[in-house]
Design an enzyme around this catalytic site. Structure first.
Site, PDB file in Angstrom:
ATOM      1  N   GLY A  36      17.089   2.230 -14.964  1.00  0.00           N
ATOM      2  CA  GLY A  36      16.046   2.746 -15.863  1.00  0.00           C
ATOM      3  C   GLY A  36      15.221   3.804 -15.157  1.00  0.00           C
ATOM      4  O   GLY A  36      15.371   4.029 -13.942  1.00  0.00           O
ATOM      5  N   LEU A  37      14.356   4.416 -15.911  1.00  0.00           N
ATOM      6  CA  LEU A  37      13.498   5.479 -15.391  1.00  0.00           C
ATOM      7  C   LEU A  37      12.581   4.962 -14.283  1.00  0.00           C
ATOM      8  O   LEU A  37      12.306   3.750 -14.207  1.00  0.00           O
ATOM      9  CB  LEU A  37      12.621   6.025 -16.526  1.00  0.00           C
ATOM     10  N   SER A  38      12.067   5.885 -13.471  1.00  0.00           N
ATOM     11  CA  SER A  38      11.032   5.522 -12.507  1.00  0.00           C
ATOM     12  C   SER A  38       9.824   5.010 -13.305  1.00  0.00           C
ATOM     13  O   SER A  38       9.443   5.606 -14.308  1.00  0.00           O
ATOM     14  CB  SER A  38      10.649   6.771 -11.693  1.00  0.00           C
ATOM     15  N   SER A  40       9.797   2.265 -15.021  1.00  0.00           N
ATOM     16  CA  SER A  40      10.208   1.440 -16.171  1.00  0.00           C
ATOM     17  C   SER A  40      10.025  -0.041 -15.884  1.00  0.00           C
ATOM     18  O   SER A  40       9.973  -0.855 -16.821  1.00  0.00           O
ATOM     19  CB  SER A  40      11.668   1.728 -16.548  1.00  0.00           C
ATOM     20  N   LYS A  42      11.842  -1.639 -13.049  1.00  0.00           N
ATOM     21  CA  LYS A  42      13.050  -2.198 -12.404  1.00  0.00           C
ATOM     22  C   LYS A  42      12.704  -3.118 -11.234  1.00  0.00           C
ATOM     23  O   LYS A  42      13.164  -4.250 -11.174  1.00  0.00           O
ATOM     24  CB  LYS A  42      13.953  -1.073 -11.851  1.00  0.00           C
ATOM     25  N   SER A  43      11.902  -2.600 -10.303  1.00  0.00           N
ATOM     26  CA  SER A  43      11.589  -3.383  -9.093  1.00  0.00           C
ATOM     27  C   SER A  43      10.780  -4.619  -9.448  1.00  0.00           C
ATOM     28  O   SER A  43      11.039  -5.711  -8.925  1.00  0.00           O
ATOM     29  CB  SER A  43      10.790  -2.542  -8.097  1.00  0.00           C
ATOM     30  N   SER A 110      19.668   5.029 -10.866  1.00  0.00           N
ATOM     31  CA  SER A 110      21.096   5.200 -11.192  1.00  0.00           C
ATOM     32  C   SER A 110      21.258   5.899 -12.546  1.00  0.00           C
ATOM     33  O   SER A 110      21.725   5.297 -13.507  1.00  0.00           O
ATOM     34  CB  SER A 110      21.847   3.862 -11.155  1.00  0.00           C
TER      35      SER A 110
HETATM   36  S1  ADX Z   1      18.676   7.299  -7.849  1.00  0.00           S
HETATM   37  O1  ADX Z   1      18.523   8.297  -8.926  1.00  0.00           O
HETATM   38  O2  ADX Z   1      19.474   7.825  -6.725  1.00  0.00           O
HETATM   39  O3  ADX Z   1      19.216   6.014  -8.347  1.00  0.00           O
HETATM   40  P1  ADX Z   1      16.668   5.784  -6.472  1.00  0.00           P
HETATM   41  O4  ADX Z   1      16.469   4.616  -7.360  1.00  0.00           O
HETATM   42  O5  ADX Z   1      17.491   5.610  -5.238  1.00  0.00           O
HETATM   43  O6  ADX Z   1      17.193   7.036  -7.340  1.00  0.00           O
HETATM   44  O7  ADX Z   1      15.231   6.324  -5.987  1.00  0.00           O
HETATM   45  C1  ADX Z   1      14.250   6.541  -6.940  1.00  0.00           C
HETATM   46  C2  ADX Z   1      12.864   6.517  -6.321  1.00  0.00           C
HETATM   47  O8  ADX Z   1      12.706   7.625  -5.452  1.00  0.00           O
HETATM   48  C3  ADX Z   1      11.802   6.656  -7.392  1.00  0.00           C
HETATM   49  O9  ADX Z   1      11.318   5.399  -7.788  1.00  0.00           O
HETATM   50  C4  ADX Z   1      10.726   7.484  -6.721  1.00  0.00           C
HETATM   51  O10 ADX Z   1       9.824   6.620  -6.059  1.00  0.00           O
HETATM   52  C5  ADX Z   1      11.450   8.272  -5.662  1.00  0.00           C
HETATM   53  N1  ADX Z   1      11.750   9.689  -5.992  1.00  0.00           N
HETATM   54  C6  ADX Z   1      11.464  10.732  -5.172  1.00  0.00           C
HETATM   55  N2  ADX Z   1      11.932  11.887  -5.686  1.00  0.00           N
HETATM   56  C7  ADX Z   1      12.506  11.589  -6.880  1.00  0.00           C
HETATM   57  C8  ADX Z   1      13.162  12.366  -7.884  1.00  0.00           C
HETATM   58  N3  ADX Z   1      13.326  13.693  -7.762  1.00  0.00           N
HETATM   59  N4  ADX Z   1      13.632  11.738  -8.985  1.00  0.00           N
HETATM   60  C9  ADX Z   1      13.491  10.413  -9.102  1.00  0.00           C
HETATM   61  N5  ADX Z   1      12.894   9.608  -8.196  1.00  0.00           N
HETATM   62  C10 ADX Z   1      12.406  10.186  -7.071  1.00  0.00           C
END
Ligand code: ADX
Length: 204
Positions: A36-38, A40, A42-43, A110
């Protein structure tokens, strides 16, 4: 299965089988893949589910995006290629932990469907449980727990998911949890109930 670079490698079967581990644990090893989105949830949800499982005596572990990017994946950024590699590595780690009998809770944005589907493919049938942490972008942006949306809107973070990079929602996840419509406990209970209903765990 992906072919290794060297052909001089042989797969070793372990003496203790997965079945034996699962029997001793009293539950299956699975991957709960929260996507899901940042912001959202998840954690928060993954940790809440883990706490419920832990209290019931189950073996569970959380793999979290921000944490894994401090170590194993500290060489990766947020380009599409790096996100794909991020998810590939996490998928392999999650699969290993599940085969060691754990209930693995992964909390990664993801954003690409193909990346998540690839993890599903390397897992055994029924081992990969995709959980869409379903929350409107407007709510995530309102919550903005790390202040990142504000920075992304100001152009200070390139390729930010939901703002300047895509998020592909799952087409048919095992679970769709709407975190804007219930408490953390209610959402976590939906996940735990699913695990009981599908025989992954037995209530204790
Ligand atoms: S993923 O897209 O590769 O799955 P992942 O879950 O590991 O991302 O990391 C996301 C976390 O990195 C976010 O919760 C946020 O704190 C941080 N972050 C830093 N830069 C970005 C970005 N450009 N897009 C999304 N998340 C970012």
């Amino acid at each position: 299965m992906k072919q290794p670079k060297s052909s001089h490698l042989h797969w070793h079967h372990t003496t203790i089988t997965r079945d034996a581990r699962e029997q001793r644990n009293g539950h299956k090893g699975v991957v709960l893949w929260f996507t899901g989105l940042s912001g959202s949830g998840k954690s928060t949800l993954a940790n809440s589910v883990e706490s419920m499982l832990f209290e019931q005596g189950h073996n569970s572990f959380v793999l979290d995006g921000d944490n894994v990017r401090h170590g194993l994946n500290s060489d990766l950024g947020f380009s599409p290629e790096d996100r794909t590699e991020n998810i590939r590595r996490i998928g392999e780690v999650a699969k290993l932990l599940a085969s060691a009998g754990m209930i693995v809770n992964t909390a990664f944005i993801s954003p690409y469907r193909a990346d998540r589907d690839r993890v599903r493919e390397i897992c055994q049938h029924g081992e990969f449980i995709e959980i869409f942490v379903d929350c409107p972008l407007s709510v995530c942006e309102e919550r903005d727990p790390k202040g990142l949306y504000k920075k992304a809107r100001a152009g200070q973070i390139p390729d930010f998911t939901g703002i300047s990079a895509p998020y592909e929602a799952p087409a048919s996840p095992e679970l769709d949890i709407r975190t804007a419509e219930g408490t953390v406990e209610e959402c976590a209970e939906q996940v735990v109930n699913y695990l009981v209903d599908t025989g992954v765990i037995h209530p204790r």
